[in-house]
Scaffold this motif. Structure first.
Motif, PDB file in Angstrom:
ATOM      1  N   LEU A  96       0.820  -1.259  -0.002  1.00  0.00           N
ATOM      2  CA  LEU A  96       0.103  -0.039  -0.061  1.00  0.00           C
ATOM      3  C   LEU A  96       0.670   1.356   0.130  1.00  0.00           C
ATOM      4  CD1 LEU A  96      -2.779  -1.093   2.559  1.00  0.00           C
ATOM      5  CD2 LEU A  96      -3.229  -0.685   0.225  1.00  0.00           C
ATOM      6  N   LEU A  97       2.102   1.148   0.580  1.00  0.00           N
ATOM      7  CA  LEU A  97       2.887   2.205   0.531  1.00  0.00           C
ATOM      8  C   LEU A  97       4.358   2.373  -0.380  1.00  0.00           C
ATOM      9  CD1 LEU A  97       2.788   2.479   4.486  1.00  0.00           C
ATOM     10  CD2 LEU A  97       1.523   3.817   2.867  1.00  0.00           C
ATOM     11  N   ASN A  98       4.680   3.431  -0.919  1.00  0.00           N
ATOM     12  CA  ASN A  98       5.993   3.473  -1.589  1.00  0.00           C
ATOM     13  C   ASN A  98       7.214   3.170  -0.508  1.00  0.00           C
ATOM     14  OD1 ASN A  98       6.627   5.840  -0.698  1.00  0.00           O
ATOM     15  ND2 ASN A  98       5.436   7.019  -2.243  1.00  0.00           N
ATOM     16  N   ASP A  99       8.208   3.125  -1.015  1.00  0.00           N
ATOM     17  CA  ASP A  99       9.458   2.747   0.030  1.00  0.00           C
ATOM     18  C   ASP A  99       9.602   3.971   0.893  1.00  0.00           C
ATOM     19  OD1 ASP A  99       9.929   0.575  -1.523  1.00  0.00           O
ATOM     20  OD2 ASP A  99      11.592   1.280  -2.671  1.00  0.00           O
ATOM     21  N   GLU A 100       9.502   5.193   0.733  1.00  0.00           N
ATOM     22  CA  GLU A 100       9.608   6.386   1.451  1.00  0.00           C
ATOM     23  C   GLU A 100       8.389   6.341   2.419  1.00  0.00           C
ATOM     24  OE1 GLU A 100       9.010  11.075   0.923  1.00  0.00           O
ATOM     25  OE2 GLU A 100      10.528  10.144  -0.412  1.00  0.00           O
ATOM     26  N   CYS A 131      -2.093   6.746   7.754  1.00  0.00           N
ATOM     27  CA  CYS A 131      -2.534   7.316   6.554  1.00  0.00           C
ATOM     28  C   CYS A 131      -3.314   8.610   7.010  1.00  0.00           C
ATOM     29  CB  CYS A 131      -3.648   6.399   6.106  1.00  0.00           C
ATOM     30  SG  CYS A 131      -2.821   5.006   5.293  1.00  0.00           S
ATOM     31  N   LEU A 132      -4.039   8.827   7.957  1.00  0.00           N
ATOM     32  CA  LEU A 132      -4.529   9.898   8.353  1.00  0.00           C
ATOM     33  C   LEU A 132      -3.612  11.028   8.459  1.00  0.00           C
ATOM     34  CD1 LEU A 132      -7.452  11.219   8.786  1.00  0.00           C
ATOM     35  CD2 LEU A 132      -7.099  10.634  11.101  1.00  0.00           C
ATOM     36  N   ALA A 133      -2.582  10.632   9.319  1.00  0.00           N
ATOM     37  CA  ALA A 133      -1.589  11.883   9.763  1.00  0.00           C
ATOM     38  C   ALA A 133      -0.717  12.118   8.481  1.00  0.00           C
ATOM     39  CB  ALA A 133      -0.530  11.119  10.863  1.00  0.00           C
ATOM     40  N   GLU A 134      -0.630  11.299   7.617  1.00  0.00           N
ATOM     41  CA  GLU A 134       0.125  11.580   6.207  1.00  0.00           C
ATOM     42  C   GLU A 134      -0.446  12.102   5.190  1.00  0.00           C
ATOM     43  OE1 GLU A 134       3.800  11.182   5.543  1.00  0.00           O
ATOM     44  OE2 GLU A 134       3.821  11.067   7.872  1.00  0.00           O
ATOM     45  N   SER A 135      -1.887  12.175   5.349  1.00  0.00           N
ATOM     46  CA  SER A 135      -2.840  12.577   4.102  1.00  0.00           C
ATOM     47  C   SER A 135      -2.747  11.589   2.984  1.00  0.00           C
ATOM     48  CB  SER A 135      -2.650  13.929   3.684  1.00  0.00           C
ATOM     49  OG  SER A 135      -2.780  14.762   4.843  1.00  0.00           O
ATOM     50  N   ILE A 136      -2.701  10.368   3.494  1.00  0.00           N
ATOM     51  CA  ILE A 136      -2.934   9.036   2.460  1.00  0.00           C
ATOM     52  C   ILE A 136      -4.099   8.639   2.291  1.00  0.00           C
ATOM     53  CG2 ILE A 136      -1.943   6.818   1.784  1.00  0.00           C
ATOM     54  CD1 ILE A 136       0.684   7.615   3.371  1.00  0.00           C
ATOM     55  N   ASP A 137      -4.661   8.462   1.131  1.00  0.00           N
ATOM     56  CA  ASP A 137      -6.171   7.988   0.905  1.00  0.00           C
ATOM     57  C   ASP A 137      -6.092   6.542   1.064  1.00  0.00           C
ATOM     58  OD1 ASP A 137      -8.772   7.132   0.448  1.00  0.00           O
ATOM     59  OD2 ASP A 137      -9.065   8.990  -1.317  1.00  0.00           O
ATOM     60  N   GLU A 138      -6.314   5.862   2.181  1.00  0.00           N
ATOM     61  CA  GLU A 138      -6.185   4.310   2.351  1.00  0.00           C
ATOM     62  C   GLU A 138      -7.131   3.682   1.623  1.00  0.00           C
ATOM     63  OE1 GLU A 138      -6.458   1.289   6.142  1.00  0.00           O
ATOM     64  OE2 GLU A 138      -6.777   3.491   6.711  1.00  0.00           O
TER      65      GLU A 138
END
Length: 163
Positions: free
Chosen positions: A82-86, A117-124
């Motif tokens: 779900l996430l890129n490396d960074e 996800c919420l903290a990073e503004s990622i649309d889970e």
């Protein structure tokens, strides 16, 4: 009640996202199965949620057709997908900080990922949908006739089915 032809047109008109999203919206890992169904009376595509102890067999239900299902016990997503490396590196840091703050920390709690996800503004949800759509797309397009055929045969008499 929808006729076989109306049902066939409805199924053909649905995008993969329209088939998968209602089930995902009603799925909670280890808690509830998410299903996408068509109501045969009005043709509406809806999602339903069944808790682990609920037993509803839609195969014998005259009013709904099951299009897609995500079982509650399915472990569909891992953070690395779900996430890129960074982002994954930042997630590992996030988990480490949480562990230091909370003595009852459980790194396998899905809520930890949601908080990140919420903290990073990622649309889970979008990330999860993307994976489900990619996994489903190949099967759907390569086996569309089988997909449609298996759904319709569950609800109409095989002798009356037009191939």
């Amino acid at each position: 009640m929808l006729s076989e032809e109306e049902l066939r047109r409805l199924i053909e008109s649905l995008s993969i996202r329209e088939i998968i999203e209602p089930a995902l919206d009603n799925w909670v890992q280890y808690e509830s199965t998410g299903k996408t169904v068509i109501n045969l009376k009005n043709g509406k595509v809806i999602g339903i949620s069944l808790k682990s102890n609920e037993l509803i067999d839609l195969n014998h239900d005259n009013e709904h057709i099951e299009l897609y299902k995500i079982e509650s016990h399915e472990d569909l997503f891992n953070e690395e997908e779900l996430l890129n490396d960074e982002e994954y590196d930042r997630f590992e840091e996030f988990k480490y900080k949480k562990e230091l703050e909370d003595e009852n920390f459980d790194e396998y709690d899905p809520q930890v990922f949601s908080e990140f996800c919420l903290a990073e503004s990622i649309d889970e949800k979008e990330r999860k949908l993307k994976i489900l759509i990619e996994n489903y797309e190949e099967y759907h397009f390569n086996n569309y006739q089988d997909f449609e055929h298996s759904i319709i045969l569950n609800y109409y008499d095989e002798d009356d089915y037009t191939y």
